[in-house]
Design an enzyme around this catalytic site. Structure first.
Site, PDB file in Angstrom:
ATOM      1  N   ASP A  76       0.843  -1.198   0.000  1.00  0.00           N
ATOM      2  CA  ASP A  76       0.000   0.000   0.000  1.00  0.00           C
ATOM      3  C   ASP A  76       0.879   1.248   0.000  1.00  0.00           C
ATOM      4  OD1 ASP A  76       0.664  -0.718   2.747  1.00  0.00           O
ATOM      5  OD2 ASP A  76      -0.720   0.865   3.380  1.00  0.00           O
ATOM      6  N   GLU A 141      -0.087  -0.670   5.911  1.00  0.00           N
ATOM      7  CA  GLU A 141       0.995  -0.071   6.699  1.00  0.00           C
ATOM      8  C   GLU A 141       0.886   1.440   6.730  1.00  0.00           C
ATOM      9  OE1 GLU A 141       4.925   1.501   7.903  1.00  0.00           O
ATOM     10  OE2 GLU A 141       3.804   1.892   6.055  1.00  0.00           O
TER      11      GLU A 141
END
Length: 395
Positions: A76, A141
């Site tokens: 991500d 994250e």
């Protein structure tokens, strides 16, 4: 069957997947397609939490014996921002004059692309290692980190997975590739203090009680004196006031409440319980301070709330992991990496509860910026470092 030995090709593929947290964006599917030819088993569990977006994650492994090395990271990325401000499309994966542009180039699709290439080269050169390699990759994250690594570790452990060591491929190098390994991280603790007063007209302060006056004493007490002067492995604990809020648009009104938020990055002299006790002690003492509240005998009325989860401080002591990685870096780059605990938090704070963990990846100067980018030469060099590490660690 083609193996993913080229880190540049791997990274271009990943960058072209717009995986802005919490969207998978095709990145995990692309990663699965890369590692399947290596003979890795792949699972993509999705985790949920009330009030949070569902997040897809990936766990891949080959080998069934020890030692077991985990590479951890995230696909991500943060939003691109103003795409018109970019020299090249943020999800285009364009190479210009030896530089690869794109969101996630260094944070941290680049690290994943290089490690996958290193594993592919290892398999191509040596066959399967005498042990196991796994990839633990999250899509959460850069977000709240609720449905990501922490749950993926639990999910894997419940299925009998254990690890001997882990490398997190975050961009750790401040200036040049190989100049720093992160062997620990400071803890993080956040809170908010709200001071209550009595609203009134500024021309009649005796009829009101200005909460800003009390707030000044409380904030100063948290900032001075310093909490400590640092340790051998960690810098000094640092507290920052991150916002001051009154919510009062009028210049002739004394507000009823005032608050400030703060964050503390703390070293290994503290744990959360001791640090909270110190903050509470300082606030209670400062509540009696009347410097800014002449004529007021009662203490400042305040409320302290702790915000979010505490990130614990940790330090890795595994000599084989640290020394093998350091030697691999020096062999490839000629640089002796600094062993550091600087910077913010990372998912290593979750992994350290399962196995020794260090962080090492690309130069991070452009992470989260417009025109995030990486030198193609650095991608090749990081792949060679990871390959050397795999050879020595499994050797």
């Amino acid at each position: 069957m083609k193996l993913p030995v080229d880190p540049v090709e791997n990274l271009v593929t990943l960058i072209r997947c717009p995986s802005v947290t919490p969207a998978e964006g095709g990145a995990l599917a692309a990663l699965e397609a890369m590692v399947k030819p290596l003979g890795m088993s792949v699972d993509r569990p999705v985790f949920d939490e009330p009030g949070e977006a569902s997040v897809e994650n990936l766990y891949a492994r080959f080998g069934s014996e020890g030692p077991h090395l985990m590479f951890a990271g995230h696909t991500d990325v943060v939003p691109a921002g103003d795409e018109a401000a970019w020299s090249h499309p943020p999800f285009g994966g364009v190479i210009d004059n030896g530089i690869l542009y794109g969101r996630g180039a260094v944070d941290m699709k680049g690290g994943i692309a290089c490690f996958v290439a290193a594993v592919a080269r290892y398999v191509e050169k040596h066959g399967a290692p005498k042990g196991s390699i796994s990839l633990l990759i999250t899509g959460d994250e850069e977000g709240p980190a609720v449905n990501g690594t922490v749950k993926l570790l639990q999910w894997a452990a419940e299925r009998g997975e254990t690890w001997d060591a882990s490398i997190v491929g975050e961009p750790t190098c401040p200036q040049a590739l190989g100049d720093m390994i992160k062997i620990g991280r400071r803890g993080s603790l956040s809170g908010r203090v709200t001071v209550s007063g009595r609203q009134g007209h500024v021309a009649y302060p005796h009829l009101a009680d200005n909460p800003v006056r009390g707030l000044l004493s409380l904030a100063e007490a948290l900032l001075n004196p310093a909490l400590d002067s640092g340790t051998e492995q960690f810098p000094a604990t640092n507290l920052e006031i991150t916002s001051i809020d009154v919510g009062n648009p009028a210049t002739n009104v004394i507000p009823a409440k005032a608050s400030f938020a703060f964050n503390i990055r703390f070293n290994d002299l503290w744990n959360a319980e001791r640090l909270k006790a110190e903050i509470e002690l300082r606030l209670r003492a400062a509540a009696e301070d009347k410097r800014f509240r002449s004529g007021r005998e009662e203490p400042v009325q305040f409320e302290l709330k702790w915000v979010g989860n505490v990130s614990p401080v940790f330090l890795t002591h595994d000599e084989k992991l640290i020394n093998t990685l350091s030697a691999s870096i020096e062999a490839v780059t000629g640089r002796t990496p600094e062993l550091s605990t600087t910077g913010g938090t990372s998912d290593a704070r979750f992994i350290k509860d399962y196995c020794p963990v260090v962080e090492f990846g690309l130069v991070g100067q452009t992470m989260h910026m417009v025109d995030e980018r990486v030198a193609v030469a650095d991608l090749e060099e990081l792949t060679r470092i990871y390959l050397r590490f795999l050879e020595d660690w499994f050797g």
